[in-house]
Every structure is written in structure tokens, then in C-alpha cells.
Scaffold this active site. Structure first.
Site, mmCIF file in Angstrom:
data_model
loop_
_atom_site.group_PDB
_atom_site.id
_atom_site.type_symbol
_atom_site.label_atom_id
_atom_site.label_comp_id
_atom_site.label_asym_id
_atom_site.label_seq_id
_atom_site.Cartn_x
_atom_site.Cartn_y
_atom_site.Cartn_z
ATOM 1 N N HIS A 31 0.851 -1.189 0.000
ATOM 2 C CA HIS A 31 0.000 0.000 0.000
ATOM 3 C C HIS A 31 0.885 1.236 0.000
ATOM 4 C CE1 HIS A 31 -3.197 2.774 1.040
ATOM 5 N NE2 HIS A 31 -4.040 1.813 0.719
ATOM 6 N N ASP A 59 -7.637 -5.815 0.583
ATOM 7 C CA ASP A 59 -8.131 -6.747 -0.426
ATOM 8 C C ASP A 59 -7.678 -8.178 -0.193
ATOM 9 O OD1 ASP A 59 -9.543 -4.910 -2.088
ATOM 10 O OD2 ASP A 59 -7.611 -4.063 -2.651
HETATM 11 N N1 COA Z 1 4.040 -7.599 -4.527
HETATM 12 C C1 COA Z 1 5.380 -7.596 -4.641
HETATM 13 N N2 COA Z 1 6.150 -6.502 -4.432
HETATM 14 C C2 COA Z 1 5.507 -5.363 -4.089
HETATM 15 C C3 COA Z 1 4.125 -5.296 -3.957
HETATM 16 C C4 COA Z 1 3.370 -6.470 -4.203
HETATM 17 N N3 COA Z 1 2.054 -6.486 -4.094
HETATM 18 N N4 COA Z 1 3.771 -4.040 -3.622
HETATM 19 C C5 COA Z 1 4.901 -3.333 -3.545
HETATM 20 N N5 COA Z 1 5.961 -4.127 -3.832
HETATM 21 C C6 COA Z 1 7.366 -3.731 -3.866
HETATM 22 C C7 COA Z 1 7.672 -3.086 -5.230
HETATM 23 O O1 COA Z 1 8.076 -4.047 -6.177
HETATM 24 C C8 COA Z 1 8.751 -2.112 -4.876
HETATM 25 O O2 COA Z 1 9.961 -2.838 -4.745
HETATM 26 P P1 COA Z 1 11.357 -2.203 -5.262
HETATM 27 O O3 COA Z 1 11.556 -0.984 -4.388
HETATM 28 O O4 COA Z 1 12.358 -3.287 -5.041
HETATM 29 O O5 COA Z 1 11.155 -1.858 -6.724
HETATM 30 C C9 COA Z 1 8.352 -1.635 -3.470
HETATM 31 O O6 COA Z 1 7.580 -2.697 -2.917
HETATM 32 C C10 COA Z 1 7.531 -0.344 -3.488
HETATM 33 O O7 COA Z 1 6.395 -0.568 -4.305
HETATM 34 P P2 COA Z 1 5.735 0.498 -5.265
HETATM 35 O O8 COA Z 1 5.170 -0.228 -6.463
HETATM 36 O O9 COA Z 1 6.683 1.620 -5.527
HETATM 37 O O10 COA Z 1 4.550 1.025 -4.353
HETATM 38 P P3 COA Z 1 3.361 1.993 -4.776
HETATM 39 O O11 COA Z 1 3.066 2.806 -3.594
HETATM 40 O O12 COA Z 1 3.641 2.692 -6.052
HETATM 41 O O13 COA Z 1 2.162 0.963 -5.073
HETATM 42 C C11 COA Z 1 0.424 -0.567 -4.716
HETATM 43 C C12 COA Z 1 1.231 0.594 -4.137
HETATM 44 C C13 COA Z 1 -0.792 -0.825 -3.848
HETATM 45 C C14 COA Z 1 -0.070 -0.195 -6.142
HETATM 46 C C15 COA Z 1 1.311 -1.823 -4.797
HETATM 47 O O14 COA Z 1 1.706 -2.191 -3.492
HETATM 48 C C16 COA Z 1 0.628 -2.981 -5.492
HETATM 49 O O15 COA Z 1 0.656 -3.065 -6.732
HETATM 50 N N6 COA Z 1 -0.012 -3.909 -4.720
HETATM 51 C C17 COA Z 1 -0.747 -5.015 -5.321
HETATM 52 C C18 COA Z 1 -2.112 -4.577 -5.775
HETATM 53 C C19 COA Z 1 -3.047 -4.396 -4.628
HETATM 54 O O16 COA Z 1 -3.178 -5.242 -3.768
HETATM 55 N N7 COA Z 1 -3.756 -3.280 -4.647
HETATM 56 C C20 COA Z 1 -4.740 -2.951 -3.647
HETATM 57 C C21 COA Z 1 -4.284 -1.800 -2.814
HETATM 58 S S1 COA Z 1 -5.427 -1.518 -1.477
#
Ligand code: COA
Length: 390
Positions: free
Chosen positions: A266, A322
Site C-alpha cells: 500500500h 483486499d
Molecule cells: N508484490 C510484490 N512486491 C511489491 C508489492 C506487491 N504487491 N507491492 C509493492 N511491492 C514492492 C515493489 O516491487 C517495490 O519494490 P522495489 O523498491 O524493489 O522496486 C516496493 O515494494 C515499493 O512498491 P511500489 O510499487 O513503488 O509502491 P506503490 O506505492 O507505487 O504501489 C500498490 C502501491 C498498492 C499499487 C502496490 O503495493 C501494489 O501493486 N499492490 C498489489 C495490488 C493491490 O493489492 N492493490 C490494492 C491496494 S489496497
């Protein structure tokens, strides 16, 4: 400010009194009330009114609001007709966006929006909010019958919001435990500060678009798997894993290929999402009530959460809302492709609260950009252009 921050991370997009979260401590409050207290003691009806009006209602106010919601459950015949012409194989969230957008054609009267920069007509705002919140559940559940070629179940006004939602899915009197869990799920999903879909609602609202289009914009934004669409993906992912003992190998392969683990991570939380903790507890309680018999999916989810914690905690990635919601909806007999629509039903209360707040002090959203393209150049006639190959 001229610095570009991808995803607007850390950039305040509005000033709001509606909800607040502390992502380091895992605290979420609606209008100052802790989400744990609301999930345990409130109802979706009461929480919606709290979000909209800013205070916990008295009994008379709550009864009145509840009455209005029940009276507004019926969806116009024409909207049902529109639904019948949509492909049964389409995704339910697309149907929901279409149906909600179409409602605006039946309930016009948005003079208060176009009459000036600010909307002071709280009656209009309240009535539209009721119309939308009440009908969201009907539309979502009705689609289950319509897409399978049946007539929707008749509306029942003797049931509360969560009960009615469950009843409309299968035509049976809802199980009280499941109805209470659904109510808690709706409360937990009703609001969450300035997330992507709420931001979309604010942007649409700031143009003085009708509330139906504001909510349609928000539904479209919620649909993606990085946001509300994740709950469907979680259950599909757990089905793919199959059993708890397969979790570690599966996870290592996914992480090695840089795949997302749905329901994890998140932008705001650096600890476990407090809503995931509550949903996990509800899941355990339901399991206990059923004598521990709930199939392997919950055990697989627990094992996956534990394995993710070992590998992803250093990045501040933990279970989000979720992760467990879909497992609960599945236990209620709701098909996975409807999970995101259930999220949208709940979040409509939060979106409308933000719409109301935006209208109270509106200025159209019009951010700027950092341009990184070509400088001004002369137009080239088509016969003088080099082809890509040449
Ligand atoms: N699975 C694996 N790795 C994850 C992850 C996940 N669900 N969520 C974050 N990470 C990792 C990223 O790969 C990144 O790693 P890095 O620094 O080595 O590249 C790091 O954690 C930071 O993630 P980032 O994508 O920059 O975070 P964000 O704030 O842009 O994105 C979300 C937030 C929610 C979009 C992201 O966590 C995600 O895609 N989660 C899965 C989808 C989900 O469950 N969404 C519902 C949210 S309520």
C-alpha cells in the site's frame, strides 16, 4: 512547485475532514472514529451518514436515513432494460459504471451545480447521495440474475442494507452471521482518504459534473487491479496456489519474476493495513462458528501472508484490505468477478462525502506538467517525411 513526483506520492491533493490514516501505526479513522469501533458497533447505514454529515446520527436521523435508503432501492425499469442488452460475459464493474452513469439521465435537476461555483443546496446533495448509495447494491446484485437470464428478485424493504444485498444475490433470507460480516466489510471499504478513485471523484466533481458521472468516474478508477480490482485477483491467485504447502515455492518464483502479489502493499501503510487485521479476525470467527471447516483457501492465505512477511516486510509491504475480503465474499456465495463491485457499493459513501466536501469549497482541478517532448518545430508535408524504414 515544478518537481514532478510520479503517482503524486506525498503531494496533498485536497484538505479534508472525512478520514485520516497513520500508515506507520496502522490507524484509520472516519471523522475521528476508529475503524475497529465502527466495524464492531456501527452499521453501513450509520457509517454512511457519519461520512456524509460529519457526525454520528441520533436515532431519529438514522431511522430517517435508513427509511430513505430502503425507499430508494428500486431501479427504474429502463435501467434494467439497458442491463439486459449488455453482454453477460462482460465484467460486472463495467456494467456498474454504465448503469450508474445512465441514472443521471433519469434523475436530472443539477441546477445547484451549474448555478454558481459553489453548491449550497445540501438537500440536493443529500438526496442524490441517497439515490446513488441505495441503488448501487440493487444494480450490482440484480446483474447476477440478469446476466444469467433470470428476472431480478423482488426488492424487499424489510431488510437492512447488507441483508438486502445478500438476499438480492440468491433470493434467500440471509444468514445473520454472514449479513453482519457483509455489514462490517461495507463499513471497512466505505472510505480511505485520497486514494485513486476518490481523487477521480474529486476531479470529476470539481468540474461540476453530475453526481452520477462523478461516481461513474470513480468506479472506472476503482476497477484496476492496482486498486479495487485486486480483491478478485487475490482469490484467483489463492486458487492457483491451491494448498498452503505450495505457498513458498510459488511465492519465490513470483518474486523472482518481479510479479505482483495481489492484496499486498500500500502506498500509505508501512505496516499491516488495519482493515486486513479486522477482516482476518472476522474470517477466523466464521471458521470457528463453522467448526473449522472452510476449505484450504483461508489456510493458504494465512501461509501466503506469513511467507510474504518474511520476504517483503523490509520493503514495508504487508497485507492490505483486499487480501482477506474476497475470501469472505466467496463464503457468501458471491462470484469473484463481483468482488470489486461490492467494494464500489461501499466506497460510494466515501466518494459522495468527498464530492460534498469538494462542492463546499470548489475550485476546478487543473494541475500542471513537466513537459519533456520536442520543442516547437515546422510541420513537414507528407511527401517530404522520411519513413521509419528509410
Ligand atoms: N508484490 C510484490 N512486491 C511489491 C508489492 C506487491 N504487491 N507491492 C509493492 N511491492 C514492492 C515493489 O516491487 C517495490 O519494490 P522495489 O523498491 O524493489 O522496486 C516496493 O515494494 C515499493 O512498491 P511500489 O510499487 O513503488 O509502491 P506503490 O506505492 O507505487 O504501489 C500498490 C502501491 C498498492 C499499487 C502496490 O503495493 C501494489 O501493486 N499492490 C498489489 C495490488 C493491490 O493489492 N492493490 C490494492 C491496494 S489496497
Amino acid at each position: 512547485m515544478s518537481e514532478y513526483l510520479p503517482g503524486l506520492e506525498g503531494v496533498p491533493a485536497t484538505q479534508s475532514n472525512i478520514s485520516d490514516l497513520d500508515g506507520n501505526k496502522g490507524i484509520l479513522t472516519y471523522r475521528g472514529y476508529r475503524i475497529e469501533d465502527l466495524a464492531a458497533h456501527s452499521t453501513f447505514e450509520e457509517t454512511s451518514l457519519l461520512l456524509l454529515d460529519g457526525r454520528l446520527p441520533g436515532q431519529d436521523q438514522l431511522d430517517q436515513f435508513d427509511h430513505e435508503l430502503r425507499a430508494n432501492r428500486v431501479v427504474k425499469y429502463n435501467v434494467r432494460e439497458i442491463m439486459k442488452y449488455l453482454p453477460a460475459t462482460g465484467h460486472p464493474i463495467e456494467m456498474l459504471q454504465t448503469a450508474v452513469a445512465s441514472l443521471g439521465m433519469f434523475y436530472q435537476g443539477d441546477e445547484c451545480l451549474t448555478g454558481g461555483a459553489m453548491c449550497q443546496d445540501l438537500n440536493y446533495v443529500h438526496n442524490m447521495s441517497v439515490k446513488i448509495i441505495a441503488r448501487m447494491a440493487t444494480i450490482v446484485a440484480m446483474w447476477e440474475q440478469v446476466r444469467n437470464g433470470y428476472d431480478p428478485y423482488p426488492i424487499r424493504k424489510d431488510l437492512g442494507y447488507a441483508e438486502s444485498l445478500l438476499y438480492m444475490f440468491n433470493g434467500e433470507d440471509p444468514d445473520p452471521s454472514l449479513a453482519r460480516i457483509m455489514d462490517a466489510c461495507l463499513i471497512l471499504h466505505a472510505e480511505h482518504t485520497i486514494n485513486a478513485s476518490t481523487f477521480a471523484a474529486l476531479v470529476a466533481g470539481s468540474t461540476l459534473a453530475s453526481p452520477f458521472l462523478v461516481i461513474a468516474a470513480a468506479i472506472g478508477t476503482l476497477a484496476g487491479p492496482l486498486h479495487g480490482g485486486a480483491n478478485q485477483r487475490v482469490v484467483e491467485m489463492l486458487e492457483e496456489i491451491g494448498r498452503p504447502e505450495k505457498v513458498k515455492t510459488w511465492l519465490d518464483e513470483k518474486l523472482a519474476s518481479k510479479s505482483k502479489i495481489w492484496g499486498m502493499g500500500h502506498r500509505e501503510y508501512k505496516v499491516k493495513d488495519p482493515r486486513a487485521t479486522i477482516l482476518q479476525k472476522l474470517m477466523r470467527e466464521l471458521m470457528q462458528e463453522r467448526g473449522g471447516n472452510m476449505g484450504p483457501m483461508f489456510e493458504t492465505a494465512l501461509a501466503l501472508e506469513e511467507a510474504c512477511e518474511e520476504r517483503l516486510a523490509p520493503k514495508g509491504v504487508y497485507a492490505n484490505v483486499d487480501f482477506y475480503s474476497g475470501i469472505l465474499y466467496r463464503e457468501m456465495g458471491i462470484p469473484p468477478d463481483q468482488f470489486t463491485s461490492i467494494f464500489a457499493i461501499a466506497r460510494s459513501a466515501g466518494w459522495l462525502a468527498h464530492w460534498r466536501e469538494q462542492l463546499g469549497d470548489n475550485r476546478i482541478f487543473r494541475p500542471t506538467q513537466v513537459y519533456a517532448g520536442e520543442s516547437v518545430r515546422d510541420y513537414i508535408p507528407i511527401d517530404k517525411r522520411c519513413t521509419q524504414a528509410g
